[in-house]
Structures are given as C-alpha cells and as structure tokens.
Design a protein around this motif. Sequence first.
Motif, PDB file in Angstrom:
ATOM      1  N   SER A 164       4.786   4.798  -9.855  1.00  0.00           N
ATOM      2  CA  SER A 164       3.890   5.145  -8.748  1.00  0.00           C
ATOM      3  C   SER A 164       3.649   6.647  -8.656  1.00  0.00           C
ATOM      4  O   SER A 164       2.630   7.088  -8.120  1.00  0.00           O
ATOM      5  N   LEU A 175      -0.555   1.772  -7.697  1.00  0.00           N
ATOM      6  CA  LEU A 175      -0.493   1.054  -6.423  1.00  0.00           C
ATOM      7  C   LEU A 175       0.351  -0.212  -6.561  1.00  0.00           C
ATOM      8  O   LEU A 175       1.167  -0.519  -5.688  1.00  0.00           O
ATOM      9  N   GLU A 176       0.164  -0.925  -7.669  1.00  0.00           N
ATOM     10  CA  GLU A 176       0.969  -2.134  -7.902  1.00  0.00           C
ATOM     11  C   GLU A 176       2.450  -1.786  -7.943  1.00  0.00           C
ATOM     12  O   GLU A 176       3.289  -2.491  -7.355  1.00  0.00           O
ATOM     13  N   MET A 179       3.783  -1.126  -4.491  1.00  0.00           N
ATOM     14  CA  MET A 179       3.928  -2.364  -3.730  1.00  0.00           C
ATOM     15  C   MET A 179       5.147  -3.165  -4.195  1.00  0.00           C
ATOM     16  O   MET A 179       5.890  -3.724  -3.378  1.00  0.00           O
ATOM     17  N   THR A 182       8.222  -1.485  -2.814  1.00  0.00           N
ATOM     18  CA  THR A 182       8.366  -1.788  -1.385  1.00  0.00           C
ATOM     19  C   THR A 182       8.909  -3.201  -1.184  1.00  0.00           C
ATOM     20  O   THR A 182       9.818  -3.421  -0.366  1.00  0.00           O
ATOM     21  N   ASN A 183       8.365  -4.155  -1.938  1.00  0.00           N
ATOM     22  CA  ASN A 183       8.821  -5.545  -1.807  1.00  0.00           C
ATOM     23  C   ASN A 183      10.290  -5.693  -2.181  1.00  0.00           C
ATOM     24  O   ASN A 183      11.041  -6.422  -1.517  1.00  0.00           O
TER      25      ASN A 183
END
Length: 205
Positions: A164, A175-176, A179, A182-183
Amino acid sequence: LGCTLISRSQRESSPSDIDDGVEALRHAYQLIPESHTDKPAYSSNLASALEARFKYKDSSNDLDEAITILRGVAESDLDHQTGSGQCLTSLGNASLTRYELSRDSSDLDRAVNVLRRAVDTTQDGHAIKAFRLTSLGKALSTRFELKQYSQDLRNAMIAFEQASDEIAGNPTTRLEAAMLLTNLCLKHRAQYDIAGATLAMKASE
C-alpha cells in the motif's frame, strides 16, 4: 500472435481464439532454447495463456501444465534473467489457485516460497512490486488460516502495508492491499494490530 489471440478471446469470449493462442505460444516456447535469456518471458506467456484457458474452460490439466512450465524456470538458475520475477509471480499465483481447488498444502507452501523470491528479485520503487507484495500477502494470510503460524500473519500484514506504501504501484493494487491489511487487523485484532505490523516492518528494515 499468441498473446493477441488470448487478448481477443478474453474480449470476445472466443474458445477458438484461446485454443489457437495457447498453441501459438506453446510453439514459440518450444522453439526457444532453455539457455536463452528470453526463455522465462516465453514460459510466463504460455503459462498465462494456459491459466486463462483454465479459467474459461475449468480444465485442471491447463493449470497443472502452467505450474509445471513455471516450476522449470523457478528451479533453474535463471534468477539473473529479466523475466524470472514474472515467472515466479505467475508460479506463486497459479500454485495458490491450485491449492484453493485441491487443498494440497504443498501448493500453498510453494506459493509462499516463490512469491517471496519474486518480491526479493524486485527493486524498490518498481511499479510491479506492489502487486507482488500483495500476492505474497494473500498467500501468507491463506497459510495462516490453515496452519495458524503467527509469523505468517505478521508477514502478511507487513507485505500488505508495504504494498500500500509503494508509490509507483498501481493505485487499484495499493488500495486492495490497504483493504486486505485492514481486514486482517480487524479479524485478528486480539493478536496483532496495525501498529504492531508497522513496528515489525520497521524492525525488519
């Protein structure tokens, strides 16, 4: 020609184009000597075409052939060649796909090992590094879910965070990665958090 046919088959959903593309790329691959500096690139092109046909026709034989071709490159002394990182990335992602189908943990271990090699062969600041780091993070997080190795979770978080932060990387890939990081942190916040991942990353520098 082979790559053009594969691209057209994906745009127009043409089975004949994808078959012709695979055969054209296989012919080119067979003509290139093993010692040729372009062999990794030809291997990767053929393997990508076989993977594309696997996704279109759901033929496990195509996926198996792609992995066999790419393993031949990964296991040879071609790390100094321009296309070896591409082959390693393709092998890692194909092995991860086959693991998801077969649940053979050897495919998962191979995915982690070769994707780590792919990242290591990629210079910092290269546009493709974010993609390779994201692929590595996916393989590591998948192995963590299977084997519960805490180091895999830490390393997956580090890989996603580094991906990132890769300024030259594709924005969608970055962005992937953010994410996915974060997950992971939300799912496993009792064990690790974003701050912990950051500290681990800094400690490894």
